[in-house]
Design a protein around this motif. Sequence first.
Motif, PDB file in Angstrom:
ATOM      1  N   TYR A  62       0.859  -1.230  -0.194  1.00 19.74           N
ATOM      2  CA  TYR A  62       0.157   0.064  -0.120  1.00 19.74           C
ATOM      3  C   TYR A  62       0.786   1.259   0.056  1.00 19.74           C
ATOM      4  O   TYR A  62       0.499   2.195  -0.285  1.00 19.74           O
ATOM      5  CB  TYR A  62      -1.085  -0.114   1.096  1.00 19.74           C
ATOM      6  CG  TYR A  62      -1.998  -0.923   0.867  1.00 19.74           C
ATOM      7  CD1 TYR A  62      -3.191  -0.652   0.352  1.00 19.74           C
ATOM      8  CD2 TYR A  62      -2.091  -2.243   1.579  1.00 19.74           C
ATOM      9  CE1 TYR A  62      -4.366  -1.501   0.125  1.00 19.74           C
ATOM     10  CE2 TYR A  62      -2.736  -3.179   1.257  1.00 19.74           C
ATOM     11  CZ  TYR A  62      -4.252  -2.829   0.578  1.00 19.74           C
ATOM     12  OH  TYR A  62      -5.269  -3.662   0.444  1.00 19.74           O
ATOM     13  N   CYS A  63       1.841   1.164   0.577  1.00 19.42           N
ATOM     14  CA  CYS A  63       2.930   2.497   0.788  1.00 19.42           C
ATOM     15  C   CYS A  63       3.966   2.379  -0.476  1.00 19.42           C
ATOM     16  O   CYS A  63       4.215   3.536  -1.094  1.00 19.42           O
ATOM     17  CB  CYS A  63       3.477   2.378   2.031  1.00 19.42           C
ATOM     18  SG  CYS A  63       2.331   2.478   3.310  1.00 19.42           S
ATOM     19  N   LEU A  66       1.794   0.714  -4.247  1.00 20.37           N
ATOM     20  CA  LEU A  66       0.640   1.587  -4.712  1.00 20.37           C
ATOM     21  C   LEU A  66       0.777   2.881  -4.344  1.00 20.37           C
ATOM     22  O   LEU A  66      -0.101   3.736  -5.191  1.00 20.37           O
ATOM     23  CB  LEU A  66      -0.673   0.722  -4.227  1.00 20.37           C
ATOM     24  CG  LEU A  66      -0.611  -0.477  -4.590  1.00 20.37           C
ATOM     25  CD1 LEU A  66      -1.976  -1.427  -4.028  1.00 20.37           C
ATOM     26  CD2 LEU A  66      -0.939  -0.988  -6.192  1.00 20.37           C
ATOM     27  N   PHE A  68      -0.492   4.464  -2.152  1.00 17.39           N
ATOM     28  CA  PHE A  68      -1.896   4.806  -1.577  1.00 17.39           C
ATOM     29  C   PHE A  68      -1.421   5.579   0.047  1.00 17.39           C
ATOM     30  O   PHE A  68      -2.415   6.659   0.316  1.00 17.39           O
ATOM     31  CB  PHE A  68      -3.052   3.709  -1.045  1.00 17.39           C
ATOM     32  CG  PHE A  68      -3.460   3.225  -2.327  1.00 17.39           C
ATOM     33  CD1 PHE A  68      -3.546   3.896  -3.557  1.00 17.39           C
ATOM     34  CD2 PHE A  68      -3.798   1.712  -2.499  1.00 17.39           C
ATOM     35  CE1 PHE A  68      -4.008   3.224  -4.555  1.00 17.39           C
ATOM     36  CE2 PHE A  68      -4.418   1.358  -3.496  1.00 17.39           C
ATOM     37  CZ  PHE A  68      -4.469   2.114  -4.613  1.00 17.39           C
ATOM     38  N   GLU A  69      -0.489   5.019   0.842  1.00 18.48           N
ATOM     39  CA  GLU A  69      -0.352   5.875   1.887  1.00 18.48           C
ATOM     40  C   GLU A  69       1.268   6.099   1.862  1.00 18.48           C
ATOM     41  O   GLU A  69       2.027   5.789   1.165  1.00 18.48           O
ATOM     42  CB  GLU A  69      -0.624   4.545   2.925  1.00 18.48           C
ATOM     43  CG  GLU A  69      -1.763   4.288   3.252  1.00 18.48           C
ATOM     44  CD  GLU A  69      -2.960   5.110   3.671  1.00 18.48           C
ATOM     45  OE1 GLU A  69      -2.588   6.364   3.907  1.00 18.48           O
ATOM     46  OE2 GLU A  69      -4.135   4.843   3.277  1.00 18.48           O
ATOM     47  N   ARG A 144      -7.917  -4.175   3.852  1.00 19.15           N
ATOM     48  CA  ARG A 144      -6.377  -4.436   3.678  1.00 19.15           C
ATOM     49  C   ARG A 144      -5.822  -5.619   3.415  1.00 19.15           C
ATOM     50  O   ARG A 144      -4.645  -6.183   3.534  1.00 19.15           O
ATOM     51  CB  ARG A 144      -5.880  -3.870   4.987  1.00 19.15           C
ATOM     52  CG  ARG A 144      -5.543  -2.498   5.497  1.00 19.15           C
ATOM     53  CD  ARG A 144      -4.918  -1.730   4.323  1.00 19.15           C
ATOM     54  NE  ARG A 144      -4.870  -0.297   4.683  1.00 19.15           N
ATOM     55  CZ  ARG A 144      -5.314   0.692   4.510  1.00 19.15           C
ATOM     56  NH1 ARG A 144      -6.526   0.673   3.554  1.00 19.15           N
ATOM     57  NH2 ARG A 144      -4.818   1.994   4.858  1.00 19.15           N
ATOM     58  N   TYR A 231     -11.489   5.562  -5.176  1.00 21.62           N
ATOM     59  CA  TYR A 231     -11.199   5.510  -3.951  1.00 21.62           C
ATOM     60  C   TYR A 231      -9.994   4.582  -3.953  1.00 21.62           C
ATOM     61  O   TYR A 231     -10.157   3.133  -3.790  1.00 21.62           O
ATOM     62  CB  TYR A 231     -12.178   5.063  -2.801  1.00 21.62           C
ATOM     63  CG  TYR A 231     -11.877   4.842  -1.199  1.00 21.62           C
ATOM     64  CD1 TYR A 231     -11.146   5.780  -0.584  1.00 21.62           C
ATOM     65  CD2 TYR A 231     -11.715   3.578  -0.870  1.00 21.62           C
ATOM     66  CE1 TYR A 231     -11.079   5.444   0.852  1.00 21.62           C
ATOM     67  CE2 TYR A 231     -11.337   3.132   0.500  1.00 21.62           C
ATOM     68  CZ  TYR A 231     -10.962   4.477   1.441  1.00 21.62           C
ATOM     69  OH  TYR A 231     -10.533   4.157   2.551  1.00 21.62           O
ATOM     70  N   HIS A 232      -8.730   5.094  -3.762  1.00 18.42           N
ATOM     71  CA  HIS A 232      -7.751   4.169  -3.887  1.00 18.42           C
ATOM     72  C   HIS A 232      -7.603   3.321  -5.026  1.00 18.42           C
ATOM     73  O   HIS A 232      -7.697   2.056  -5.031  1.00 18.42           O
ATOM     74  CB  HIS A 232      -7.295   3.328  -2.850  1.00 18.42           C
ATOM     75  CG  HIS A 232      -6.821   4.077  -1.542  1.00 18.42           C
ATOM     76  ND1 HIS A 232      -6.937   3.434  -0.243  1.00 18.42           N
ATOM     77  CD2 HIS A 232      -6.486   5.208  -1.508  1.00 18.42           C
ATOM     78  CE1 HIS A 232      -6.452   4.488   0.674  1.00 18.42           C
ATOM     79  NE2 HIS A 232      -6.152   5.427  -0.011  1.00 18.42           N
ATOM     80  N   ARG A 235     -13.454   1.458  -7.069  1.00 18.17           N
ATOM     81  CA  ARG A 235     -13.712   0.546  -6.142  1.00 18.17           C
ATOM     82  C   ARG A 235     -15.107   0.912  -6.033  1.00 18.17           C
ATOM     83  O   ARG A 235     -15.864   1.880  -6.140  1.00 18.17           O
ATOM     84  CB  ARG A 235     -12.960   0.922  -4.720  1.00 18.17           C
ATOM     85  CG  ARG A 235     -11.524   0.396  -5.019  1.00 18.17           C
ATOM     86  CD  ARG A 235     -10.728   0.810  -3.577  1.00 18.17           C
ATOM     87  NE  ARG A 235      -9.326   0.258  -3.617  1.00 18.17           N
ATOM     88  CZ  ARG A 235      -8.839  -0.941  -3.613  1.00 18.17           C
ATOM     89  NH1 ARG A 235      -9.545  -1.887  -3.042  1.00 18.17           N
ATOM     90  NH2 ARG A 235      -7.552  -1.134  -3.572  1.00 18.17           N
TER      91      ARG A 235
END
Length: 288
Positions: A62-63, A66, A68-69, A144, A231-232, A235
Amino acid sequence: MKKLRVLADKPIIGPFIKKAMDFAVNNEVKTVSRHFATYLSPVLATNALLKTDAYHIRHSVYCEELKFEAENQAKIEKDDFDDHSLHCLIQHLPTNRYAGTVRVVRPETQGQTIPIQKYCLNSISPGKINPSDFKPYEICEISRLAVPNEFRRRQMDKFRGASTGVINQQTYSENELRCFPFIAIGLYLSAASLVIENQIKHTFVMMEPRLARSMRFVGIEFEQIGPTIEYHGKRAPYYINPELLMENLTPGIKLMLKNIRQTLNHGQTNSINDVNEEKSFWRFPWSS
């Protein structure tokens, strides 16, 4: 298979067709279950060390990948929902490495919510089932889900010839590769096991429509309850409950769920100290 079902009702050839269908179903059951169990095993994250492993996987996906964070020096992706979540990992048995993680966010008291309530509640269409309609302990959200890059078939073999289907046998055997599409399915079934064992009535998910379509191939039928939003990535909100899950699962995946439930139960009974440490998470006893 639909055409075979029609022929199975014919008076003369019907019995032979039914035998052929039974053989095909039994083959599917054995193949799916065997390939998953040979290389992969679900692990319930009942202690801080296992949870940290899950957070590391999430950070890598995720980090780092992608975006996203934001990345951090600890290489951990964690948020406020993790404190009232159940976490599961999929372990790759030949290497003992973890091939994926997922969490079930399950509120137990007023004030605790699931991510869809905080970030995407407006994405649920009017008249559709809504998490706000229920008590906190009646709902949960699967979120997640993360599979590390090296365990994803589409990207794990970046070498000459891979684009035409060549397999890098120095990395994984051909038989082992057949199991990797089941990692995401195994994660969802692990989450389903937690939902069933804890008698949670209503489950929500924010996911890509193409992932929902993929799950449908094996009989995991999510009901879309709102339009696709940004949304990311693209979705949409989805809903499922234990009854809908069991109603549509293919025989092979149903057996896979049964084996996952047994494996998670066995892991739970072998970790007495871990259970005592986090027993407040378990509202209902594990079945045998």
